[in-house]
Design a protein around this motif. Structure first.
Motif, short mmCIF file in Angstrom:
data_model
loop_
_atom_site.label_atom_id
_atom_site.label_comp_id
_atom_site.label_asym_id
_atom_site.label_seq_id
_atom_site.Cartn_x
_atom_site.Cartn_y
_atom_site.Cartn_z
N HIS A 51 0.85 -1.20 0.00
CA HIS A 51 0.00 0.00 0.00
C HIS A 51 0.88 1.25 0.00
N GLY A 52 0.28 2.36 -0.40
CA GLY A 52 0.97 3.64 -0.32
C GLY A 52 2.03 3.78 -1.38
N ALA A 53 3.19 4.31 -0.98
CA ALA A 53 4.26 4.60 -1.93
C ALA A 53 4.85 3.32 -2.55
N LEU A 54 4.53 2.18 -1.98
CA LEU A 54 5.06 0.91 -2.50
C LEU A 54 4.19 0.36 -3.62
N ARG A 55 3.04 0.99 -3.83
CA ARG A 55 2.12 0.53 -4.89
C ARG A 55 1.83 1.69 -5.83
N PRO A 56 2.29 1.63 -7.09
CA PRO A 56 2.08 2.74 -8.02
C PRO A 56 0.61 3.12 -8.13
N GLY A 57 0.36 4.43 -8.00
CA GLY A 57 -1.01 4.92 -8.14
C GLY A 57 -1.79 4.96 -6.84
N ASP A 58 -1.23 4.38 -5.79
CA ASP A 58 -1.91 4.35 -4.50
C ASP A 58 -1.66 5.66 -3.75
N ASP A 59 -2.57 6.02 -2.83
CA ASP A 59 -2.38 7.23 -2.03
C ASP A 59 -1.25 6.99 -1.02
N PRO A 60 -0.18 7.80 -1.07
CA PRO A 60 0.96 7.56 -0.18
C PRO A 60 0.87 8.25 1.18
N GLN A 61 -0.22 8.99 1.43
CA GLN A 61 -0.31 9.67 2.73
C GLN A 61 -0.33 8.65 3.86
N TRP A 62 0.45 8.91 4.92
CA TRP A 62 0.57 7.89 5.97
C TRP A 62 -0.77 7.57 6.64
N ALA A 63 -1.61 8.61 6.77
CA ALA A 63 -2.90 8.37 7.44
C ALA A 63 -3.79 7.45 6.60
#
Ligand SMILES: O=C[C@H](O)[C@H](O)[C@H](O)COP(=O)(O)O
Length: 151
Positions: A31-43
């Motif tokens: 999830h997040g920055a590890l998945r292209p296109g996913d929302d990388p915000q920590w919350a």
């Protein structure tokens, strides 16, 4: 195990984490920055990974952000999740043993490669304690998931 992993940054340690989990035989969902296109915000990405533990899609999760703080706070807002921010192997062992933690939170800033290995070794070797007092404490925390404070 099925392990959900989130990170708000595409850092080498986060990539090492995913690789290490796969090498250990776990099925990893990112999830997040590890998945292209996913929302990388920590919350957002920490909650998404933690929610998969709560709904049974994943057995455990590892949530990461620069300090580990935001990731652990967001994960712990999900009912059924007990997230532990671990900065060393002793804490990771204790989190599994005494807290029956089901989400590991890591600091991208502090977790070196050797430390990552030590923390993962301790986390996966740790079994929840069968001690009655330890179980009672975890049960009390579970009650908080339902807005109750008394057994
Ligand atoms: O608890 C928050 C995390 O440590 C974040 O990773 C930190 O706020 C850095 O995020 P940003 O680079 O987006 O400010």
């Amino acid at each position: 195990m099925r392990i959900s992993v989130s990170s708000d940054m595409d850092e080498p340690v986060a990539r090492s984490l995913v690789a290490a989990l796969r090498e250990r035989g776990h099925e990893v969902r990112t999830h997040g920055a590890l998945r292209p296109g996913d929302d990388p915000q920590w919350a957002v990405c920490s909650e998404a990974a933690a929610r998969e533990v709560a709904d049974g899609t994943a057995d455990q999760a590892v949530v990461c952000c620069w300090t580990g703080t935001g990731a652990s706070i967001a994960a712990n807002k999900v009912p059924g999740v007990r997230a532990a921010l671990c900065t060393d192997a002793y804490t990771a062992d204790g989190a599994r043993r005494w807290n029956d933690a089901n989400v590991l939170a890591l600091s991208l800033r502090l977790t070196s490669q050797p430390l990552l290995t030590e923390i993962l070794d301790a986390w996966f070797a740790g079994e929840p304690s069968a001690d009655a007092e330890d179980r009672q404490n975890v049960d009390r925390v579970r009650l908080l998931d339902h807005g109750k404070t008394r057994m």
